[in-house]
Design a protein around this motif. Structure first.
Motif, PDB file in Angstrom:
ATOM      1  N   PHE A 122     109.285 -16.727  17.807  1.00 57.51           N
ATOM      2  CA  PHE A 122     110.624 -17.126  18.198  1.00 57.51           C
ATOM      3  C   PHE A 122     110.576 -17.618  19.639  1.00 57.51           C
ATOM      4  O   PHE A 122     109.661 -17.294  20.379  1.00 57.51           O
ATOM      5  CB  PHE A 122     111.581 -15.933  18.084  1.00 57.51           C
ATOM      6  CG  PHE A 122     111.645 -15.367  16.691  1.00 57.51           C
ATOM      7  CD1 PHE A 122     110.716 -14.434  16.257  1.00 57.51           C
ATOM      8  CD2 PHE A 122     112.624 -15.773  15.802  1.00 57.51           C
ATOM      9  CE1 PHE A 122     110.755 -13.921  14.975  1.00 57.51           C
ATOM     10  CE2 PHE A 122     112.680 -15.264  14.516  1.00 57.51           C
ATOM     11  CZ  PHE A 122     111.737 -14.340  14.103  1.00 57.51           C
ATOM     12  N   ARG A 123     111.579 -18.384  20.020  1.00 58.86           N
ATOM     13  CA  ARG A 123     111.638 -18.825  21.407  1.00 58.86           C
ATOM     14  C   ARG A 123     113.077 -18.829  21.881  1.00 58.86           C
ATOM     15  O   ARG A 123     114.017 -18.969  21.086  1.00 58.86           O
ATOM     16  CB  ARG A 123     111.012 -20.210  21.577  1.00 58.86           C
ATOM     17  CG  ARG A 123     111.759 -21.353  20.902  1.00 58.86           C
ATOM     18  CD  ARG A 123     110.957 -22.646  21.033  1.00 58.86           C
ATOM     19  NE  ARG A 123     111.644 -23.778  20.425  1.00 58.86           N
ATOM     20  CZ  ARG A 123     111.113 -24.991  20.278  1.00 58.86           C
ATOM     21  NH1 ARG A 123     109.868 -25.223  20.700  1.00 58.86           N
ATOM     22  NH2 ARG A 123     111.801 -25.956  19.717  1.00 58.86           N
TER      23      ARG A 123
ATOM     24  N   ASP B  39     107.680  -7.911  10.903  1.00 53.13           N
ATOM     25  CA  ASP B  39     108.709  -7.394  10.003  1.00 53.13           C
ATOM     26  C   ASP B  39     108.041  -7.027   8.683  1.00 53.13           C
ATOM     27  O   ASP B  39     107.597  -7.910   7.946  1.00 53.13           O
ATOM     28  CB  ASP B  39     109.793  -8.448   9.802  1.00 53.13           C
ATOM     29  CG  ASP B  39     111.012  -7.913   9.077  1.00 53.13           C
ATOM     30  OD1 ASP B  39     112.085  -8.538   9.177  1.00 53.13           O
ATOM     31  OD2 ASP B  39     110.896  -6.874   8.403  1.00 53.13           O
ATOM     32  N   TYR B  40     108.006  -5.726   8.380  1.00 54.68           N
ATOM     33  CA  TYR B  40     107.302  -5.271   7.169  1.00 54.68           C
ATOM     34  C   TYR B  40     107.945  -5.831   5.908  1.00 54.68           C
ATOM     35  O   TYR B  40     107.270  -6.118   4.927  1.00 54.68           O
ATOM     36  CB  TYR B  40     107.308  -3.750   7.132  1.00 54.68           C
ATOM     37  CG  TYR B  40     106.463  -3.161   6.035  1.00 54.68           C
ATOM     38  CD1 TYR B  40     107.034  -2.644   4.875  1.00 54.68           C
ATOM     39  CD2 TYR B  40     105.076  -3.121   6.159  1.00 54.68           C
ATOM     40  CE1 TYR B  40     106.249  -2.118   3.872  1.00 54.68           C
ATOM     41  CE2 TYR B  40     104.282  -2.593   5.162  1.00 54.68           C
ATOM     42  CZ  TYR B  40     104.878  -2.094   4.019  1.00 54.68           C
ATOM     43  OH  TYR B  40     104.091  -1.575   3.022  1.00 54.68           O
ATOM     44  N   LYS B  41     109.242  -5.994   5.923  1.00 52.46           N
ATOM     45  CA  LYS B  41     109.953  -6.495   4.743  1.00 52.46           C
ATOM     46  C   LYS B  41     110.333  -7.962   4.895  1.00 52.46           C
ATOM     47  O   LYS B  41     111.123  -8.478   4.111  1.00 52.46           O
ATOM     48  CB  LYS B  41     111.212  -5.649   4.498  1.00 52.46           C
ATOM     49  CG  LYS B  41     110.918  -4.192   4.188  1.00 52.46           C
ATOM     50  CD  LYS B  41     112.214  -3.437   3.921  1.00 52.46           C
ATOM     51  CE  LYS B  41     111.922  -1.974   3.572  1.00 52.46           C
ATOM     52  NZ  LYS B  41     113.167  -1.212   3.316  1.00 52.46           N
ATOM     53  N   GLY B  42     109.765  -8.623   5.866  1.00 49.27           N
ATOM     54  CA  GLY B  42     110.163  -9.986   6.131  1.00 49.27           C
ATOM     55  C   GLY B  42     109.787 -10.966   5.032  1.00 49.27           C
ATOM     56  O   GLY B  42     108.689 -10.902   4.485  1.00 49.27           O
TER      57      GLY B  42
ATOM     58  N   GLY C 198     114.029 -19.301  15.552  1.00 55.44           N
ATOM     59  CA  GLY C 198     112.759 -19.116  14.871  1.00 55.44           C
ATOM     60  C   GLY C 198     111.952 -20.400  14.913  1.00 55.44           C
ATOM     61  O   GLY C 198     112.473 -21.462  14.586  1.00 55.44           O
ATOM     62  N   VAL C 199     110.710 -20.300  15.308  1.00 56.33           N
ATOM     63  CA  VAL C 199     109.844 -21.465  15.438  1.00 56.33           C
ATOM     64  C   VAL C 199     108.918 -21.578  14.230  1.00 56.33           C
ATOM     65  O   VAL C 199     108.827 -22.631  13.607  1.00 56.33           O
ATOM     66  CB  VAL C 199     109.012 -21.361  16.725  1.00 56.33           C
ATOM     67  CG1 VAL C 199     108.003 -22.499  16.812  1.00 56.33           C
ATOM     68  CG2 VAL C 199     109.924 -21.346  17.950  1.00 56.33           C
TER      69      VAL C 199
ATOM     70  N   VAL D 214     114.729 -18.341   9.760  1.00 58.65           N
ATOM     71  CA  VAL D 214     116.042 -18.993   9.766  1.00 58.65           C
ATOM     72  C   VAL D 214     117.143 -18.013  10.168  1.00 58.65           C
ATOM     73  O   VAL D 214     118.069 -18.368  10.897  1.00 58.65           O
ATOM     74  CB  VAL D 214     116.326 -19.603   8.384  1.00 58.65           C
ATOM     75  CG1 VAL D 214     117.745 -20.145   8.317  1.00 58.65           C
ATOM     76  CG2 VAL D 214     115.320 -20.709   8.084  1.00 58.65           C
ATOM     77  N   MET D 215     117.051 -16.791   9.669  1.00 62.78           N
ATOM     78  CA  MET D 215     118.094 -15.795   9.946  1.00 62.78           C
ATOM     79  C   MET D 215     117.593 -14.860  11.038  1.00 62.78           C
ATOM     80  O   MET D 215     117.070 -13.785  10.766  1.00 62.78           O
ATOM     81  CB  MET D 215     118.421 -15.041   8.657  1.00 62.78           C
ATOM     82  CG  MET D 215     118.949 -15.955   7.560  1.00 62.78           C
ATOM     83  SD  MET D 215     119.014 -15.157   5.952  1.00 62.78           S
ATOM     84  CE  MET D 215     120.186 -13.857   6.277  1.00 62.78           C
TER      85      MET D 215
END
Length: 130
Positions: free
Chosen positions: A37-38, A99-102, A47-48, A109-110
């Motif tokens: 991210f930036r 993020d383990y559930k990403g 999110g990049v 995006v979110m």
């Protein structure tokens, strides 16, 4: 110590390249979706690029597609973001998150609050200027 450390930022001229690193200690990155991210001054975090934990699927924001590449090195427990043909509008502090559930596209995006990620890096400054 369990942590995520991002590094590799710096000052580069337009058209130049940098490689950011997101290194984990105390846990295995392969089990997590990873996102870069930036955040530029006065702008919202975006999110990049993101990479899934299971099948290596990747996602790129339209603004970086074709210029940035995200990859994993399991042996080094590190995720990289290779940034080529950098532009002044890429100037920002870059952060990596685990993020383990990403889910790869949703993760990018979110954008969630920092505390909602399992791990969050300290940030590395990227400045693109002549």
């Amino acid at each position: 110590q369990v942590q995520l450390v991002d590094s590799g930022g710096g000052l580069v001229q337009p058209g130049g390249s940098l490689r950011l690193s997101c290194a984990a200690s105390g846990f295995t990155l392969d089990y997590y979706a990873i996102g870069w991210f930036r955040q530029a001054p006065g702008k919202e975090r975006e999110g990049v690029s993101c990479i899934s934990s299971r099948d290596g699927r990747t996602y790129y924001a339209d603004s970086v597609k074709g210029r940035f590449t995200i990859s994993r090195d399991s042996a080094k427990n590190t995720v990289y973001l290779q940034m080529n043909n950098l532009k002044p509008e890429d100037t920002a502090v870059y952060y990596c998150a685990a993020d383990y559930k990403g889910i790869v596209q949703a993760m990018c995006v979110m954008v969630k609050r920092v505390e909602e990620y399992d791990y969050w890096g300290q940030g590395t400054q990227v400045t693109v200027s002549s």
